[in-house]
Design an enzyme around this catalytic site. Structure first.
Site, PDB file in Angstrom:
ATOM      1  CD  GLU A 132       5.933   4.247   5.199  1.00  0.00           C
ATOM      2  OE1 GLU A 132       4.812   3.878   5.869  1.00  0.00           O
ATOM      3  OE2 GLU A 132       6.735   4.934   5.908  1.00  0.00           O
ATOM      4  CB  SER A 143       1.097  -2.238  -5.734  1.00  0.00           C
ATOM      5  OG  SER A 143       1.546  -0.850  -5.977  1.00  0.00           O
TER       6      SER A 143
HETATM    7  S1  MYA Z   1       7.229  -0.318   2.904  1.00  0.00           S
HETATM    8  C1  MYA Z   1       6.221  -1.231   1.403  1.00  0.00           C
HETATM    9  C2  MYA Z   1       5.185  -0.240   1.399  1.00  0.00           C
HETATM   10  N1  MYA Z   1       4.148  -1.470   0.549  1.00  0.00           N
HETATM   11  C3  MYA Z   1       2.846  -1.019   0.389  1.00  0.00           C
HETATM   12  O1  MYA Z   1       2.463  -0.309   1.276  1.00  0.00           O
HETATM   13  C4  MYA Z   1       2.027  -2.262  -0.187  1.00  0.00           C
HETATM   14  C5  MYA Z   1       0.812  -1.608  -0.638  1.00  0.00           C
HETATM   15  N2  MYA Z   1      -0.239  -2.616  -0.741  1.00  0.00           N
HETATM   16  C6  MYA Z   1      -1.187  -2.523   0.207  1.00  0.00           C
HETATM   17  O2  MYA Z   1      -1.116  -1.751   1.310  1.00  0.00           O
HETATM   18  C7  MYA Z   1      -1.900  -3.851   0.409  1.00  0.00           C
HETATM   19  O3  MYA Z   1      -1.553  -4.710  -0.176  1.00  0.00           O
HETATM   20  C8  MYA Z   1      -3.413  -3.798  -0.238  1.00  0.00           C
HETATM   21  C9  MYA Z   1      -3.852  -4.816   0.284  1.00  0.00           C
HETATM   22  C10 MYA Z   1      -4.018  -2.606   0.522  1.00  0.00           C
HETATM   23  C11 MYA Z   1      -3.374  -3.360  -1.499  1.00  0.00           C
HETATM   24  N3  MYA Z   1      -5.259  -3.207   9.454  1.00  0.00           N
HETATM   25  O4  MYA Z   1      -7.965  -8.042   1.076  1.00  0.00           O
HETATM   26  P1  MYA Z   1      -7.044  -7.006   1.712  1.00  0.00           P
HETATM   27  C12 MYA Z   1      -6.482  -6.965   6.406  1.00  0.00           C
HETATM   28  C13 MYA Z   1      -5.677  -4.367   9.969  1.00  0.00           C
HETATM   29  O5  MYA Z   1      -7.203  -5.657   1.516  1.00  0.00           O
HETATM   30  P2  MYA Z   1      -5.249  -7.021  -0.856  1.00  0.00           P
HETATM   31  C14 MYA Z   1       7.809   1.070   2.216  1.00  0.00           C
HETATM   32  O6  MYA Z   1       7.561   1.414   1.041  1.00  0.00           O
HETATM   33  C15 MYA Z   1      -7.883  -7.344   5.852  1.00  0.00           C
HETATM   34  O7  MYA Z   1      -9.094  -7.134   6.495  1.00  0.00           O
HETATM   35  N4  MYA Z   1      -6.109  -5.444   8.687  1.00  0.00           N
HETATM   36  O8  MYA Z   1      -5.590  -7.406   0.706  1.00  0.00           O
HETATM   37  C16 MYA Z   1       8.921   1.553   3.177  1.00  0.00           C
HETATM   38  C17 MYA Z   1      -7.676  -8.823   5.094  1.00  0.00           C
HETATM   39  O9  MYA Z   1      -8.027  -9.554   6.336  1.00  0.00           O
HETATM   40  P3  MYA Z   1      -8.910 -10.714   6.430  1.00  0.00           P
HETATM   41  C18 MYA Z   1      -5.912  -5.091   7.441  1.00  0.00           C
HETATM   42  O10 MYA Z   1      -6.255  -6.684  -1.548  1.00  0.00           O
HETATM   43  C19 MYA Z   1       9.932   2.832   2.601  1.00  0.00           C
HETATM   44  C20 MYA Z   1      -6.203  -8.963   4.934  1.00  0.00           C
HETATM   45  O11 MYA Z   1      -5.740  -7.889   5.769  1.00  0.00           O
HETATM   46  C21 MYA Z   1      -5.338  -3.722   6.991  1.00  0.00           C
HETATM   47  O12 MYA Z   1      -4.176  -7.663  -1.225  1.00  0.00           O
HETATM   48  C22 MYA Z   1      10.499   3.459   3.430  1.00  0.00           C
HETATM   49  C23 MYA Z   1      -6.042  -8.803   3.413  1.00  0.00           C
HETATM   50  O13 MYA Z   1      -6.468  -7.550   3.075  1.00  0.00           O
HETATM   51  C24 MYA Z   1      -5.258  -2.811   8.062  1.00  0.00           C
HETATM   52  N5  MYA Z   1      -4.739  -1.692   7.668  1.00  0.00           N
HETATM   53  O14 MYA Z   1      -4.701  -5.398  -0.636  1.00  0.00           O
HETATM   54  C25 MYA Z   1       9.834   4.472   4.253  1.00  0.00           C
HETATM   55  N6  MYA Z   1      -5.540  -3.650   5.792  1.00  0.00           N
HETATM   56  O15 MYA Z   1      -8.718 -11.690   5.219  1.00  0.00           O
HETATM   57  C26 MYA Z   1      10.236   5.376   5.285  1.00  0.00           C
HETATM   58  C27 MYA Z   1      -5.892  -4.892   5.195  1.00  0.00           C
HETATM   59  O16 MYA Z   1      -8.884 -11.388   7.684  1.00  0.00           O
HETATM   60  C28 MYA Z   1       9.433   6.273   5.247  1.00  0.00           C
HETATM   61  N7  MYA Z   1      -6.139  -5.635   6.441  1.00  0.00           N
HETATM   62  O17 MYA Z   1     -10.183 -10.220   6.164  1.00  0.00           O
HETATM   63  C29 MYA Z   1       9.803   7.591   6.112  1.00  0.00           C
HETATM   64  C30 MYA Z   1       9.104   8.708   6.358  1.00  0.00           C
HETATM   65  C31 MYA Z   1       9.205   9.501   5.048  1.00  0.00           C
HETATM   66  C32 MYA Z   1      10.047  10.662   5.337  1.00  0.00           C
HETATM   67  C33 MYA Z   1      10.197  11.533   3.991  1.00  0.00           C
HETATM   68  C34 MYA Z   1      10.505  12.881   3.920  1.00  0.00           C
HETATM   69  C35 MYA Z   1       9.240  13.691   3.915  1.00  0.00           C
END
Ligand code: MYA
Length: 380
Positions: A359, A133
């Site tokens: 994801e 995460s």
């Molecule tokens: S892939 C791995 C999945 N992993 C995750 O999803 C990780 C989860 N964690 C997070 O999302 C982040 O770490 C969080 C960030 C949200 C906790 N657009 O201060 P921050 C910028 C543009 O929020 P944190 C998998 O599992 C933000 O402005 N910029 O950071 C695949 C800042 O920039 P700056 C963005 O507090 C498996 C910087 O980033 C965005 O650490 C396979 C830092 O952000 C954004 N959206 O928390 C899957 N967000 O410093 C296949 C943030 O310039 C699937 N920023 O202000 C297939 C489909 C399913 C089929 C199934 C059948 C039904």
């Protein structure tokens, strides 16, 4: 007037993928689950039909269907096999899309066409043992040495990791998190054995290690230090596609459950006549209508290049939670048959659970939604 309507082309795409799923995927879905792999032949057929690059613009070898087309396709694939939908999602929606989002024009022209054609398979390398995460705190690192980058580190839970030709790899450099395209035939790259999982067993998940893996400077994608932003933008699209897959399999479950409820006789009546069953079918239908509405509203916005971070977190959260309820009702309606491996319900029950985890966990999605609401003082 605003009309929610798919174009003829989009409807044709849905028909094509539905026929493919019925003829080529459903008959072997149980085998894919039991053998823990998607046959190469199935991947080849999907590649030939353009499924592995359907969303990308034609100039990069894609199908030109955008995110709406991708969601339509994933809905239909997931109806037959969630392992296959996961393989496609990891390859296209995050593995290849990261290179598309971060890459310069030259890099997109180089890397996207063979991936979109399915000649090469991609994976998305973000997660590590201590950076799940908290993905920002990843430790894999890269240092410059002459004209090359030297990469060291370990990745965990990488979908397609063991079968990929190219990893979109996130590593730390002096300027922060940076995205690299890493070909898996480079010395020093190793994929561990496939993880043994509760569901989506046909989709391979591996630990990866990088020991002094050298890539040329041109494999640094986009700008050094911008990798985390590329990762987050990629996940915006990935989470939306995940919602579409949840939607597709939910529709399948409603159809199977309705059919069964009309056929299954108890107390001299089809069980569909009993209110307890009707209420479950009704709740399933309401959730599906909501899922469909938010998936396509968000996909249209993505294709219009709008920021969808909050909306895609909502889609991922809502669709995966709904699928869990829907599949549980489907098991309940089918009774003992829902628990038996004779029907696909049992497999779908196991396959569904991961959607609340990968994801970005649903707890992370709620955090993203809440942060955005607070930032905008409650205005959506
Ligand atoms: S892939 C791995 C999945 N992993 C995750 O999803 C990780 C989860 N964690 C997070 O999302 C982040 O770490 C969080 C960030 C949200 C906790 N657009 O201060 P921050 C910028 C543009 O929020 P944190 C998998 O599992 C933000 O402005 N910029 O950071 C695949 C800042 O920039 P700056 C963005 O507090 C498996 C910087 O980033 C965005 O650490 C396979 C830092 O952000 C954004 N959206 O928390 C899957 N967000 O410093 C296949 C943030 O310039 C699937 N920023 O202000 C297939 C489909 C399913 C089929 C199934 C059948 C039904």
């Amino acid at each position: 007037m605003f009309e929610f309507k798919f174009s003829d082309e989009q409807n044709m795409l849905r028909e094509t993928v539905r026929d493919f799923t019925n003829n080529e995927i459903k008959p072997i879905a149980s085998k894919i689950d039991q053998e823990g792999m998607i046959p190469k032949e199935l991947i080849r057929k999907m590649a030939e039909l353009g499924f592995l690059g359907i969303s990308f613009p034609e100039e990069y070898g894609g199908g030109g269907f955008g995110e709406v087309g991708y969601c339509i396709m994933q809905e239909e694939i997931a109806r037959g096999c969630m392992s296959t939908a996961t393989f496609i999602g990891a390859h296209q929606s995050i593995g290849t899309n990261a290179l598309f989002i971060g890459g310069t024009e030259e890099q997109k022209k180089k890397f996207i066409p063979p991936l979109a054609a399915g000649e090469k398979i991609a994976a998305f390398g973000l997660t590590e043992a201590q950076a799940g995460s908290d993905s920002f705190h990843l430790k894999t690192h890269a240092e410059v040495d002459g004209d090359e980058w030297v990469i060291n580190g370990e990745k965990l839970w990488i979908t397609n990791g063991g079968i990929a030709d190219i990893i979109s790899l996130f590593a730390r450099t002096e300027k922060g998190i940076t995205l690299f395209a890493v070909e898996t035939d480079r010395p020093g790259f190793k994929a561990g054995p496939p993880e043994k999982k509760m569901g989506i067993r046909g989709s391979v998940t591996n630990a990866l290690s990088f020991e002094n893996v050298r890539v040329p400077k041109e494999n640094l994608i986009g700008q050094e230090g911008r990798g985390f932003i590329y990762a987050m933008k990629t996940l915006d699209a990935g989470r939306l596609g995940l919602g579409a897959a949840c939607l597709g399999v939910s529709k399948e479950l409603l159809e199977l459950s309705t059919k069964y409820a009309k056929e299954r006789i108890q107390f001299d009546h089809p069980i569909a006549q009993f209110q307890a069953i009707q209420f479950m079918l009704a709740e399933m239908a309401v959730m599906i209508y909501n899922m469909e509405s938010i998936v396509y509203r968000t996909a249209v916005d993505y294709d219009l290049h709008k920021d969808i971070s909050r909306q895609s977190a909502m889609v991922k959260y809502y669709c995966s939670e709904s699928l869990d309820k829907i599949v549980d009702y489907a098991v309940q309606i089918h009774g003992g048959m829902g628990y038996s491996q004779e029907l696909p319900i049992e497999r779908i029950y196991r396959d569904s659970r991961i959607n609340r985890i990968f994801e970005g966990t649903n707890e992370i999605q709620k955090g993203i939604i809440a942060r955005d609401i607070i930032k905008k003082s409650g205005r959506l």
